[in-house]
Design an enzyme around this catalytic site. Structure first.
Site, PDB file in Angstrom:
ATOM      1  N   PRO A 192       0.774  -1.159  -0.017  1.00 57.70           N
ATOM      2  CA  PRO A 192       0.010  -0.049  -0.125  1.00 57.70           C
ATOM      3  C   PRO A 192       0.854   1.223   0.059  1.00 57.70           C
ATOM      4  CG  PRO A 192      -0.889  -1.602   1.783  1.00 57.70           C
ATOM      5  CD  PRO A 192       0.605  -2.010   1.074  1.00 57.70           C
ATOM      6  N   GLU A 199       3.323  -8.356   8.627  1.00 59.13           N
ATOM      7  CA  GLU A 199       3.615  -6.880   8.771  1.00 59.13           C
ATOM      8  C   GLU A 199       4.543  -6.300   7.686  1.00 59.13           C
ATOM      9  OE1 GLU A 199       1.526  -5.460  11.051  1.00 59.13           O
ATOM     10  OE2 GLU A 199       1.114  -7.710  11.527  1.00 59.13           O
ATOM     11  N   ARG A 258      -3.038  -8.607 -20.723  1.00 59.79           N
ATOM     12  CA  ARG A 258      -3.972  -8.059 -21.852  1.00 59.79           C
ATOM     13  C   ARG A 258      -3.368  -7.278 -22.709  1.00 59.79           C
ATOM     14  NH1 ARG A 258      -7.066  -4.039 -20.935  1.00 59.79           N
ATOM     15  NH2 ARG A 258      -8.784  -4.589 -22.337  1.00 59.79           N
ATOM     16  N   ASP A 296      -7.847   2.030 -28.423  1.00 58.42           N
ATOM     17  CA  ASP A 296      -7.677   2.106 -26.593  1.00 58.42           C
ATOM     18  C   ASP A 296      -7.392   3.289 -26.152  1.00 58.42           C
ATOM     19  OD1 ASP A 296      -8.368  -0.365 -26.408  1.00 58.42           O
ATOM     20  OD2 ASP A 296      -6.876  -1.238 -24.990  1.00 58.42           O
TER      21      ASP A 296
END
Ligand code: 4HQ
Length: 252
Positions: free
Chosen positions: A88, A115, A153, A168
């Site tokens: 994170p 942790e 992908r 795209d």
């Protein structure tokens, strides 16, 4: 493209990446996915991979030596492999980041548990840290799968079909338009008539307008970044006018 996943739970990867489109990409040899169990690189007889944190505190920390050994083992095969730690604390993952990573030939994805990892792994072995979002997972494995899926992908011939990079970049800055398939009438809820008209330019224009409308309502932040044409601005003006008359009709 090659992915080496460093994990304490290699079993987690056996099914999710081997179904459907990615399964076919593996069969065709377009991508190679290998899992390496960090525990196999612990030298002590109990193959310990974690320990209590220096300074005290809750939980366990992943030890530096087994991770160092597995990364050095992979790098001895290919010194140019890039090592990514899923955390994170990393840079927020995005379509742009996926596109950038898709030009690499070999990624090492390090999945932490508990942790997290001893800070010296970061300092000495990690090239880049990526977060898939602001929430806390039980480990980096699901995050690694998200990255592998989004990157794979984008590789030429993985998706097959005729979608071009140009197409795209045009569509990716907006949310998708609504899609319909048979039946025409489901419990009185019908498909927009224009989609049955056979008028391809009118259908394209309707879809573009719906994509703009949905983006304007749900993700105005994306509209600000999008590359809009004069036609798009005209459609947005129509959407704005329409929403104003709707409000008057609703008595808002
Ligand atoms: N974790 N994006 C804690 C994540 C995560 C995320 C992975 C949990 C690392 C030690 N990883 N471990 N969000 O929540 O990538």
């Amino acid at each position: 493209m090659r992915f080496d996943i460093l994990t304490l739970f290699p079993e987690m990867f056996s099914s999710p990446l081997r179904e459907s489109i990615l399964g076919r990409a593996i069969e065709k040899g377009l991508i190679h996915i290998r899992t390496l169990n960090i525990r196999d690189f612990a030298l002590d007889k109990h193959q310990i991979v974690d320990d209590t944190p220096y300074g005290g505190g809750q939980g366990m920390v992943m030890k530096v030596e087994p991770i160092a050994r597995v990364i050095e083992w992979v790098k001895s095969e290919n010194p140019s492999a890039r090592t990514i730690y899923l955390t994170p604390q990393g840079e927020q993952f995005s379509q742009e980041k996926a596109l950038e990573l898709s030009s690499s030939s070999h990624l090492i994805l390090l999945c932490g548990r508990y942790e997290g990892i001893d800070e010296r792994v970061r300092e000495l072995f990690v090239d880049e840290e990526i977060s898939i979002g602001d929430y806390v997972l039980t480990g980096g494995e699901l995050a690694a799968m998200v990255v592998i899926d989004a990157v794979s992908r984008l590789l030429p011939s993985v998706l097959g079909s005729d979608r071009s990079a140009e197409e795209d970049s045009f569509n990716n800055s907006l949310l998708e338009y609504p899609q319909f398939t048979r039946p025409f009438n489901f419990r009185g809820c019908c498909v927009p008539g224009i989609l049955l008209s056979g008028n391809h330019s009118a259908i394209s224009l309707w879809r573009r307008k719906e994509a703009l409308k949905r983006t304007w309502v749900r993700r105005p932040d994306l509209l600000a970044k999008a590359n809009l044409s004069d036609e798009d601005r005209g459609l947005l003006e129509e959407i704005l006018q329409q929403s104003k008359t709707d409000q008057v009709e609703d008595g808002a």
